[in-house]
Design an enzyme around this catalytic site. Structure first.
Site, PDB file in Angstrom:
ATOM      1  N   CYS A  54       0.818  -1.224   0.000  1.00 59.19           N
ATOM      2  CA  CYS A  54       0.000   0.000   0.000  1.00 59.19           C
ATOM      3  C   CYS A  54       0.845   1.265   0.000  1.00 59.19           C
ATOM      4  O   CYS A  54       0.432   2.294  -0.531  1.00 59.19           O
ATOM      5  CB  CYS A  54      -0.895   0.070   1.241  1.00 59.19           C
ATOM      6  SG  CYS A  54      -1.189  -1.469   2.070  1.00 59.19           S
ATOM      7  N   ASP A  86      -3.209  -2.877   7.899  1.00 57.02           N
ATOM      8  CA  ASP A  86      -4.123  -3.849   8.494  1.00 57.02           C
ATOM      9  C   ASP A  86      -3.909  -5.269   7.973  1.00 57.02           C
ATOM     10  O   ASP A  86      -4.073  -6.236   8.707  1.00 57.02           O
ATOM     11  CB  ASP A  86      -5.575  -3.424   8.249  1.00 57.02           C
ATOM     12  CG  ASP A  86      -5.940  -2.193   9.067  1.00 57.02           C
ATOM     13  OD1 ASP A  86      -5.050  -1.654   9.743  1.00 57.02           O
ATOM     14  OD2 ASP A  86      -7.109  -1.775   9.039  1.00 57.02           O
ATOM     15  N   ASP A 128      -5.307   1.759   4.986  1.00 58.49           N
ATOM     16  CA  ASP A 128      -6.599   2.056   5.600  1.00 58.49           C
ATOM     17  C   ASP A 128      -6.644   3.288   6.502  1.00 58.49           C
ATOM     18  O   ASP A 128      -7.333   4.253   6.215  1.00 58.49           O
ATOM     19  CB  ASP A 128      -7.075   0.847   6.417  1.00 58.49           C
ATOM     20  CG  ASP A 128      -7.323  -0.366   5.538  1.00 58.49           C
ATOM     21  OD1 ASP A 128      -7.089  -0.269   4.325  1.00 58.49           O
ATOM     22  OD2 ASP A 128      -7.740  -1.403   6.067  1.00 58.49           O
ATOM     23  N   LYS A 129      -5.925   3.267   7.623  1.00 54.19           N
ATOM     24  CA  LYS A 129      -6.049   4.350   8.607  1.00 54.19           C
ATOM     25  C   LYS A 129      -5.294   5.598   8.199  1.00 54.19           C
ATOM     26  O   LYS A 129      -5.525   6.672   8.724  1.00 54.19           O
ATOM     27  CB  LYS A 129      -5.561   3.897   9.989  1.00 54.19           C
ATOM     28  CG  LYS A 129      -6.235   2.671  10.525  1.00 54.19           C
ATOM     29  CD  LYS A 129      -7.743   2.799  10.546  1.00 54.19           C
ATOM     30  CE  LYS A 129      -8.398   1.445  10.718  1.00 54.19           C
ATOM     31  NZ  LYS A 129      -8.119   0.459   9.686  1.00 54.19           N
ATOM     32  N   CYS A 209      -5.172  -2.603  -1.094  1.00 54.86           N
ATOM     33  CA  CYS A 209      -6.089  -3.697  -1.431  1.00 54.86           C
ATOM     34  C   CYS A 209      -7.078  -3.266  -2.514  1.00 54.86           C
ATOM     35  O   CYS A 209      -7.633  -2.170  -2.470  1.00 54.86           O
ATOM     36  CB  CYS A 209      -6.877  -4.129  -0.207  1.00 54.86           C
ATOM     37  SG  CYS A 209      -5.825  -4.659   1.145  1.00 54.86           S
ATOM     38  N   SER A 487     -13.025  -5.691   8.835  1.00 51.39           N
ATOM     39  CA  SER A 487     -12.279  -5.225   7.672  1.00 51.39           C
ATOM     40  C   SER A 487     -13.256  -4.831   6.586  1.00 51.39           C
ATOM     41  O   SER A 487     -14.353  -5.389   6.483  1.00 51.39           O
ATOM     42  CB  SER A 487     -11.392  -6.363   7.167  1.00 51.39           C
ATOM     43  OG  SER A 487     -10.968  -6.104   5.852  1.00 51.39           O
TER      44      SER A 487
END
Length: 585
Positions: A54, A86, A128-129, A209, A487
């Site tokens: 990522c 994650d 993600d975060k 992802c 998730s």
């Protein structure tokens, strides 16, 4: 002379006047010219690291951003912050670091910007975060801000060999498929050799992802909310042409600085509503129900889980993306991306068109420039949606007085209600072990508690457990509820964010094996067959929150500070309590 008047910009404190000679000497030491020192200083923040695909391409993309800033008479200053990925943190103690990292990202970007008195920010994020964390920092600082996503991963393809089950051979692969492959392997329907082959091909490039999991959901949010340039989030990470968006983002932030358009001019209640619409119609991650309130909090706007879910309730779901659907982010990009999705929403009057964006133009003006139409395969027409309501639904009832959230994208309406006896687990590890050993029955509601933001601590995602259930073919035969998170890749009837969490003595803390739980995603309810009196009696006998092993350090600190899930699980009072705005300091 620069074309910018620095007398009102933060960087005047480090570049202007005789008293700043020591500060300027540091800048000369880094090879800056006199002209560059007296131009606006623009923070170029990335989450580059070698933790996961990522983030691996962000450093390259940052160089393109810097070229854009320079071309528009700004002086870029690159810095990095952390990320917790994650996919790597999943299924072990590392996942407790994930949500806390969102706060750490926002805090470290804020501290870096404040410490060096930068005038504007371009933030690049991949995992993600890091996306909400970066956007939260922008809104908190209220500087001219442009967000750019690092891009998604390319889809994987399985070798066409007999050892690999046919359904894995015939589809694009994502990391979600690997978690489900583990479930297949555990129940004996996938060989060691097949698992070994799949893990080598599922993730074939840099990028986040590929499905409409949390990273891509929040990337779509960045465009819909106005902090990113239109269509900048769609292109896969390996594409060299991503650099053009980086360069354009660098130029864009200088245009915003010139016009004094700041992050809170962009992030308003209306733009948050636009973002929630896009999450709903794309079947996005339930984590948006946590991150949108947190971004709103930085602007002093009350936009809680209820408000997000209200929008989900009356937004059609018409973009066919994994995990509920068939396609990945690259496919969405190929048919026109989020601008085409927002054009469909506009046709139904579901978009506020007057919201300003990173280009300086309004959403309406941006959409007027888009000539492409829905392709009918990845993006359906809003008049003929996949389902009439959003892919994510809010729930409330005596089991979750502060609300809960469930992703129903891809679940037929006849499977959107579930009643069954509780099978209670005190943490995810216990639940995962029981699933591996088939220590549960068809028709049960698996309850995983003590996984909330404070009680976990850290509000872990339960992908290992839900993917193992799917891999066992039980995804539709049981339901799962938790005060933790799921998730964005989770499939099946899985309810998260149950509030109040167990650590605060919420009803989920009081459940016992066999209690009858009813979940109704059509009417938005989640109840347990207990009277108020029975719940009150159990509360009196409740021994209090479970002790964790985190008695010091960052995760302890997060648990001490974190607030309610429905308000975004934030750790400071937000804009409502602030006494100054950084940009005006």
């Amino acid at each position: 002379m620069t074309k910018f008047d620095k007398s009102k910009l933060p960087s005047r404190y480090v570049t202007e006047g005789p008293s700043k000679a020591p500060h300027r000497s540091y800048m000369y030491a880094m090879g800056l010219s006199e002209e560059e020192i007296h131009q606006p200083l623009v923070g170029v923040a990335t989450c580059w690291n070698e933790a996961a695909p990522c983030n691996i391409a962000l450093s390259r993309q940052a160089q393109a951003v810097k070229m854009g800033v320079k071309a528009a008479s700004g002086t870029p200053r690159e810095f990095t912050t952390i990320t917790v990925t994650d996919g790597i943190a999943m299924g072990h103690e590392g996942m407790r670091s994930s949500l806390a990292s969102r706060e750490a990202i926002a805090d470290t970007v804020e501290l870096t910007m404040r410490g060096h008195a930068y005038d504007a920010i371009v933030g690049l994020a991949g995992c993600d975060k890091s996306l909400p964390g970066m956007m939260m920092a922008m809104v908190r600082l209220n500087t001219p801000s442009v967000f750019i996503y690092g891009g998604s991963i390319l889809p994987g393809r399985a070798p066409q060999v007999e050892e690999i089950p046919e359904d894995f051979r015939s589809r694009d692969l994502t990391v979600q498929d690997m978690f489900e492959a583990v479930g297949r392997h555990q129940n004996g329907t996938m060989s060691d050799a097949a698992l070994d082959m799949l893990e080598r091909v599922a993730c074939p490039s840099a990028g986040a992802c590929g499905g409409q999991f949390t990273a891509n959901t929040m990337a779509c949010v960045s465009e819909a909310i106005g902090l990113a340039l239109m269509n900048s989030s769609g292109m896969p990470a390996p594409y060299e042409s991503r650099d053009q968006y980086g360069e354009a983002s660098g130029r864009a932030v200088m245009n915003l600085l010139e016009q004094n358009i700041r992050a809170r001019d962009v992030v308003t209640l209306k733009s948050l509503q636009n973002a929630a619409r896009v999450v709903a119609c794309t079947g996005g991650s339930t984590n948006a129900g946590l991150h949108l309130p947190a971004i709103a909090h930085e602007a002093g706007i009350d936009f809680f889980l209820d408000d997000v879910c209200e929008i989900f309730r009356d937004t059609p779901y018409f973009v066919d993306l994994k995990p509920g659907g068939q396609y990945v982010a690259k496919d969405l990009y190929d048919v026109g991306g989020i601008p085409v999705v927002m054009k469909e929403l506009r046709k139904a009057g579901l978009i506020h068109e007057d919201c300003i964006t990173a280009s300086g133009r309004s959403i309406g003006e941006e959409l007027d420039l888009i000539s492409r139409e829905a392709d009918g395969k990845v993006i359906y027409s809003i008049d003929a949606p996949i389902t009439k309501t959003g892919g994510v639904v809010g729930l409330k009832g005596n089991l979750a007085p502060e609300g809960a959230i469930v992703k129903v994208a891809g679940i037929p309406s006849q499977h959107q209600t579930f009643t069954g006896p509780a099978r209670v687990f005190e943490c995810e590890e216990d639940a995962f072990e029981a699933v591996q050993n088939r220590g549960y029955e068809e028709g049960e509601v698996i309850v995983i508690r003590n996984e909330g933001p404070a009680g976990g601590p850290g509000m872990r995602e339960m992908l290992s457990t839900t993917a193992a259930l799917s891999g066992q073919g039980m995804g539709k035969k049981v339901a799962l509820i938790t005060d933790g998170r799921f998730s964005g890749a989770t499939r099946g009837f899985c309810v998260g964010h149950v509030g109040p969490e167990a650590a605060y003595g919420g009803p989920i803390a009081l459940l016992k094996n066999g209690d009858m739980i009813s979940i109704d995603a059509i009417n938005g309810t989640i109840t347990v067959d207990l009277t108020d009196d029975e719940l009150a009696e159990r509360k009196k006998a409740w021994p209090g929150p479970r002790e964790t092993m985190y008695a010091s350090g960052a995760i302890w600190k997060f648990a001490q500070l974190v607030g309610a899930t429905y308000k975004g699980a934030v750790t400071h009072p937000g804009a409502e309590a602030e006494r100054h705005i950084y940009m005006d300091i």
